[in-house]
Design a protein around this motif. Structure first.
Motif, PDB file in Angstrom:
ATOM      1  N   VAL A 103      44.586  93.700  40.630  1.00 27.92           N
ATOM      2  CA  VAL A 103      44.521  94.991  39.709  1.00 27.92           C
ATOM      3  C   VAL A 103      44.315  96.219  40.413  1.00 27.92           C
ATOM      4  O   VAL A 103      43.178  96.051  41.080  1.00 27.92           O
ATOM      5  CB  VAL A 103      43.146  94.442  38.199  1.00 27.92           C
ATOM      6  CG1 VAL A 103      44.348  93.806  37.684  1.00 27.92           C
ATOM      7  CG2 VAL A 103      42.436  94.152  38.842  1.00 27.92           C
ATOM      8  N   VAL A 104      45.239  97.532  39.708  1.00 31.19           N
ATOM      9  CA  VAL A 104      44.267  98.126  40.572  1.00 31.19           C
ATOM     10  C   VAL A 104      44.575  99.130  39.047  1.00 31.19           C
ATOM     11  O   VAL A 104      45.477  99.150  37.916  1.00 31.19           O
ATOM     12  CB  VAL A 104      45.510  99.161  41.037  1.00 31.19           C
ATOM     13  CG1 VAL A 104      45.742  98.154  42.697  1.00 31.19           C
ATOM     14  CG2 VAL A 104      47.215  99.090  40.489  1.00 31.19           C
ATOM     15  N   GLU A 105      43.960 101.157  39.425  1.00 30.18           N
ATOM     16  CA  GLU A 105      43.076 101.993  38.739  1.00 30.18           C
ATOM     17  C   GLU A 105      43.851 102.774  38.720  1.00 30.18           C
ATOM     18  O   GLU A 105      42.754 103.353  39.576  1.00 30.18           O
ATOM     19  CB  GLU A 105      42.234 101.581  37.814  1.00 30.18           C
ATOM     20  CG  GLU A 105      41.544 102.575  36.559  1.00 30.18           C
ATOM     21  CD  GLU A 105      42.271 102.984  35.779  1.00 30.18           C
ATOM     22  OE1 GLU A 105      42.978 103.849  35.613  1.00 30.18           O
ATOM     23  OE2 GLU A 105      42.328 101.515  34.463  1.00 30.18           O
ATOM     24  N   HIS A 106      44.363 103.707  38.691  1.00 30.19           N
ATOM     25  CA  HIS A 106      45.231 104.699  38.708  1.00 30.19           C
ATOM     26  C   HIS A 106      44.329 106.258  38.430  1.00 30.19           C
ATOM     27  O   HIS A 106      44.946 107.768  38.666  1.00 30.19           O
ATOM     28  CB  HIS A 106      46.333 105.227  38.564  1.00 30.19           C
ATOM     29  CG  HIS A 106      47.640 104.402  39.483  1.00 30.19           C
ATOM     30  ND1 HIS A 106      47.333 104.009  40.676  1.00 30.19           N
ATOM     31  CD2 HIS A 106      48.017 102.698  39.081  1.00 30.19           C
ATOM     32  CE1 HIS A 106      48.307 103.285  41.252  1.00 30.19           C
ATOM     33  NE2 HIS A 106      49.124 102.391  40.458  1.00 30.19           N
ATOM     34  N   ASP A 107      43.580 105.786  37.048  1.00 31.71           N
ATOM     35  CA  ASP A 107      43.131 107.550  36.359  1.00 31.71           C
ATOM     36  C   ASP A 107      41.435 107.112  37.562  1.00 31.71           C
ATOM     37  O   ASP A 107      40.751 106.740  37.335  1.00 31.71           O
ATOM     38  CB  ASP A 107      42.653 106.472  35.273  1.00 31.71           C
ATOM     39  CG  ASP A 107      42.075 108.010  34.072  1.00 31.71           C
ATOM     40  OD1 ASP A 107      41.429 108.556  34.535  1.00 31.71           O
ATOM     41  OD2 ASP A 107      42.226 107.946  33.389  1.00 31.71           O
ATOM     42  N   LYS A 108      41.590 108.927  38.172  1.00 26.75           N
ATOM     43  CA  LYS A 108      40.588 109.066  38.627  1.00 26.75           C
ATOM     44  C   LYS A 108      39.040 108.720  38.308  1.00 26.75           C
ATOM     45  O   LYS A 108      37.868 108.520  38.563  1.00 26.75           O
ATOM     46  CB  LYS A 108      40.215 109.517  39.855  1.00 26.75           C
ATOM     47  CG  LYS A 108      41.607 109.458  40.535  1.00 26.75           C
ATOM     48  CD  LYS A 108      41.605 110.933  41.603  1.00 26.75           C
ATOM     49  CE  LYS A 108      43.083 110.683  42.698  1.00 26.75           C
ATOM     50  NZ  LYS A 108      42.798 111.843  43.985  1.00 26.75           N
ATOM     51  N   LEU A 115      48.665  95.246  39.478  1.00 24.29           N
ATOM     52  CA  LEU A 115      49.176  94.709  38.725  1.00 24.29           C
ATOM     53  C   LEU A 115      48.295  95.818  37.898  1.00 24.29           C
ATOM     54  O   LEU A 115      46.987  96.318  38.102  1.00 24.29           O
ATOM     55  CB  LEU A 115      48.383  93.650  38.519  1.00 24.29           C
ATOM     56  CG  LEU A 115      48.789  92.807  37.324  1.00 24.29           C
ATOM     57  CD1 LEU A 115      49.946  93.040  36.704  1.00 24.29           C
ATOM     58  CD2 LEU A 115      48.125  91.476  36.794  1.00 24.29           C
ATOM     59  N   PRO A 116      48.920  96.998  37.204  1.00 22.54           N
ATOM     60  CA  PRO A 116      48.121  97.603  36.657  1.00 22.54           C
ATOM     61  C   PRO A 116      46.121  97.464  35.459  1.00 22.54           C
ATOM     62  O   PRO A 116      46.688  96.053  35.368  1.00 22.54           O
ATOM     63  CB  PRO A 116      49.036  98.421  35.350  1.00 22.54           C
ATOM     64  CG  PRO A 116      49.681  96.971  34.958  1.00 22.54           C
ATOM     65  CD  PRO A 116      50.276  96.840  35.612  1.00 22.54           C
ATOM     66  N   MET A 117      45.570  98.053  34.994  1.00 25.20           N
ATOM     67  CA  MET A 117      44.566  97.662  34.306  1.00 25.20           C
ATOM     68  C   MET A 117      45.201  98.147  33.301  1.00 25.20           C
ATOM     69  O   MET A 117      46.365  99.194  32.475  1.00 25.20           O
ATOM     70  CB  MET A 117      43.395  97.930  34.910  1.00 25.20           C
ATOM     71  CG  MET A 117      42.513  97.875  35.834  1.00 25.20           C
ATOM     72  SD  MET A 117      42.041  95.964  35.323  1.00 25.20           S
ATOM     73  CE  MET A 117      41.264  96.826  34.244  1.00 25.20           C
ATOM     74  N   PRO A 118      45.196  96.943  32.129  1.00 19.33           N
ATOM     75  CA  PRO A 118      45.197  97.552  30.679  1.00 19.33           C
ATOM     76  C   PRO A 118      44.652  99.134  29.978  1.00 19.33           C
ATOM     77  O   PRO A 118      43.248  98.678  30.906  1.00 19.33           O
ATOM     78  CB  PRO A 118      44.574  96.408  29.991  1.00 19.33           C
ATOM     79  CG  PRO A 118      44.009  96.200  30.441  1.00 19.33           C
ATOM     80  CD  PRO A 118      43.565  96.096  32.008  1.00 19.33           C
ATOM     81  N   LYS A 119      44.512  99.736  29.417  1.00 21.25           N
ATOM     82  CA  LYS A 119      43.784 100.686  28.767  1.00 21.25           C
ATOM     83  C   LYS A 119      42.830 100.162  28.588  1.00 21.25           C
ATOM     84  O   LYS A 119      42.538  99.206  28.089  1.00 21.25           O
ATOM     85  CB  LYS A 119      44.497 101.270  27.026  1.00 21.25           C
ATOM     86  CG  LYS A 119      45.538 102.170  27.923  1.00 21.25           C
ATOM     87  CD  LYS A 119      45.810 102.878  26.795  1.00 21.25           C
ATOM     88  CE  LYS A 119      47.424 103.753  26.991  1.00 21.25           C
ATOM     89  NZ  LYS A 119      47.779 104.359  25.756  1.00 21.25           N
ATOM     90  N   ALA A 175      38.866  93.709  30.410  1.00 24.31           N
ATOM     91  CA  ALA A 175      40.376  93.095  29.843  1.00 24.31           C
ATOM     92  C   ALA A 175      41.021  93.476  30.788  1.00 24.31           C
ATOM     93  O   ALA A 175      40.276  94.512  31.866  1.00 24.31           O
ATOM     94  CB  ALA A 175      40.442  93.823  28.843  1.00 24.31           C
ATOM     95  N   SER A 176      41.398  92.897  31.559  1.00 27.99           N
ATOM     96  CA  SER A 176      42.534  92.446  32.200  1.00 27.99           C
ATOM     97  C   SER A 176      43.969  91.007  32.307  1.00 27.99           C
ATOM     98  O   SER A 176      43.526  90.634  32.123  1.00 27.99           O
ATOM     99  CB  SER A 176      41.633  91.752  34.485  1.00 27.99           C
ATOM    100  OG  SER A 176      42.007  91.822  34.984  1.00 27.99           O
ATOM    101  N   TYR A 177      44.392  91.898  33.222  1.00 28.40           N
ATOM    102  CA  TYR A 177      45.645  91.235  32.938  1.00 28.40           C
ATOM    103  C   TYR A 177      45.974  90.214  33.951  1.00 28.40           C
ATOM    104  O   TYR A 177      46.839  89.055  33.903  1.00 28.40           O
ATOM    105  CB  TYR A 177      47.268  92.135  33.340  1.00 28.40           C
ATOM    106  CG  TYR A 177      47.487  92.665  32.373  1.00 28.40           C
ATOM    107  CD1 TYR A 177      47.984  93.093  31.509  1.00 28.40           C
ATOM    108  CD2 TYR A 177      47.469  94.310  33.000  1.00 28.40           C
ATOM    109  CE1 TYR A 177      47.707  93.189  29.816  1.00 28.40           C
ATOM    110  CE2 TYR A 177      47.517  95.279  31.152  1.00 28.40           C
ATOM    111  CZ  TYR A 177      47.848  95.233  30.155  1.00 28.40           C
ATOM    112  OH  TYR A 177      48.520  95.707  29.157  1.00 28.40           O
ATOM    113  N   ALA A 178      44.524  89.909  34.939  1.00 22.62           N
ATOM    114  CA  ALA A 178      44.808  88.888  35.955  1.00 22.62           C
ATOM    115  C   ALA A 178      43.619  87.945  35.426  1.00 22.62           C
ATOM    116  O   ALA A 178      43.732  87.158  36.452  1.00 22.62           O
ATOM    117  CB  ALA A 178      43.675  89.959  37.071  1.00 22.62           C
TER     118      ALA A 178
END
Length: 348
Positions: free
Chosen positions: A234-239, A270-274, A285-288
C-alpha cells in the motif's frame, strides 16, 4: 536428531496453497465491539465473509460456549450459508482475531504430515487483557484435529508475518522488534526462531505499519505476497496524510530487497482508502488486509472511490481467482479486518 520443525522438513506454506478450511473465532469482545450494539452491526459483513469463504472451503468457527454456538447456527441459517461447510467446535476465546491467536499450520510435503506451532500470544504487547483463552487456541485446535504441536516459547502473531512459500518471510521491525513482545531477544535471535519454527531461509524486514494499527505495524496491513516473487504494497500519495512517510519508507525498503535466488522483488502498488475515522480516531483501514481462499480473494472495502481501483489491481494479481469485495467499515471499527479475523488450514 532433528529437533526443530525446519529440521524435520516442515514449513509454513503461502496463503494460496490449497486449504482444507479457514479458522475464525466468533466476535464477542465488548471492548472491541462496543458493548453489543456495534457487534450486531458487523454481522452483515461478517456473515458475508463466512459465506464467501464457504464457497470453496470449510469454515471452522471457534465458539466460546453452547449459547454462542446456537447463535452461530442461527446466523448461518439466516444468511443462507451451506451448513455442511461449517464446523463450530467449542473453544473458549477472548476476542475475534484468529490470525494472531490461532494456530500456525506447517506442512511436510514429503511425509504428508502437518504440525501446529503454538506461539505465545499476549494481545499485542499486553494491550487488551484478558487473553488467556486466546493463548490456548492453537493447542485446542491441535487436539481437535489430532495434530502434533510444538511450543517455541516466544510471542508471535500471524498478522506480523507474510510468506512466499519458497523460503522467504516478510515482517516489520516496528512489530517484531518491539520490546512489548520479546524484550529478551535481539533481531538475529528472532530471525532464528522464524527459521526454526516457520521453516524459512530468509527474513526480509520493512520498517513501519500504518496509522491506527494497534498491533504496532502488522505486515498484513501493508505488504502481501501475491506469488513467490511479487508483492502488493500500500502507498499513500497525499503528502499531508500521516501514512505518507511510513509507507514511502516501506516502499524504499522493498525496492532494496533481494530474494534467495538474487532476484529483485516485483512490487505492485495498492492505494490506501480514504481515511476512516470513528469518534475522531483514525482506524487502520487498508485494502491489503485481504484473505486468499481456494476460490477467491476476499477484500475489505470502505465505500469510497478507491474501492474499485483497489479491486482491479488485486484482480490483476490473481487472474484465476474471483475477487470479492465486502464492505468492512463496521468491521474495521474493531481495529482489524478480514485477514486479521482468519487463519487458513492448509492441506498436504
Amino acid at each position: 536428531m532433528a529437533t526443530t520443525p525446519k529440521q524435520q522438513g516442515f514449513f509454513f506454506p503461502a496463503e494460496w496453497h490449497p486449504h482444507r478450511a479457514t479458522w475464525l473465532s466468533f466476535p464477542q469482545n465488548s471492548d472491541s465491539w462496543d458493548y453489543g450494539e456495534r457487534l450486531e452491526r458487523i454481522y452483515p459483513s461478517y456473515m458475508a465473509f463466512i459465506k464467501a469463504i464457504a464457497e470453496s472451503e470449510k469454515v471452522c468457527i471457534n465458539a466460546t460456549d453452547e449459547q454462542q454456538k446456537a447463535l452461530i447456527t442461527d446466523l448461518i441459517k439466516q444468511y443462507e450459508i451451506d451448513p455442511n461447510q461449517i464446523e463450530v467446535p467449542i473453544h473458549a476465546t477472548n476476542d475475534s482475531w484468529c490470525r494472531d491467536h490461532g494456530p500456525a499450520f506447517l506442512i511436510n510435503p514429503e511425509t504428508r504430515q502437518r504440525m501446529i506451532v503454538e506461539w505465545g500470544y499476549n494481545a499485542w504487547g499486553g494491550k487488551y487483557p484478558p487473553y488467556g483463552d486466546d493463548d490456548q487456541i492453537p493447542v485446542k485446535i491441535a487436539h481437535y484435529l489430532g495434530l502434533p504441536y510444538v511450543v517455541p516459547g516466544i510471542i508471535m502473531e500471524g498478522g506480523s508475518v507474510e510468506f512466499n512459500g519458497k523460503g522467504t518471510v516478510l515482517t516489520s521491525k516496528s512489530c517484531l522488534l518491539n520490546p512489548n513482545r520479546n524484550p529478551h531477544l535481539n533481531q538475529s535471535q528472532i530471525e532464528q526462531y522464524l527459521y526454526d519454527y516457520y521453516g524459512v531461509d530468509q527474513v526480509l524486514w520493512v520498517t513501519e505499519g500504518i496509522v491506527g494499527d494497534d498491533t504496532d505495524g502488522h505486515i498484513d496491513d501493508t505488504t502481501r505476497f501475491v506469488n513467490e516473487d511479487t508483492v502488493l504494497t500500500v502507498v499513500e500519495h497525499d503528502k499531508t496524510d500521516d501514512n505518507y512517510h511510513p509507507l514511502k519508507q516501506n516502499l524504499e525498503d522493498l525496492s532494496k530487497m533481494r530474494l534467495l535466488n538474487g532476484k529483485q522483488l516485483t512490487i505492485k502498488e495498492l492505494p490506501m482508502p480514504k481515511p476512516v475515522y470513528d469518534s475522531g480516531v483514525r482506524l487502520p483501514a487498508s485494502y491489503a488486509n485481504f484473505l486468499i481462499t481456494n476460490g477467491g480473494v476476499i477484500v475489505p472495502t470502505y465505500s469510497c472511490d478507491k474501492d474499485e481501483v483497489a479491486l482491479g489491481i488485486i484482480q490483476e494479481c490473481f487472474p484465476d481467482r474471483k475477487i470479492i469485495g465486502i464492505e468492512a467499515t463496521e468491521i474495521i471499527w474493531g481495529l482489524g479486518s478480514f485477514h486479521c479475523l482468519s487463519q487458513q488450514e492448509p492441506i498436504v
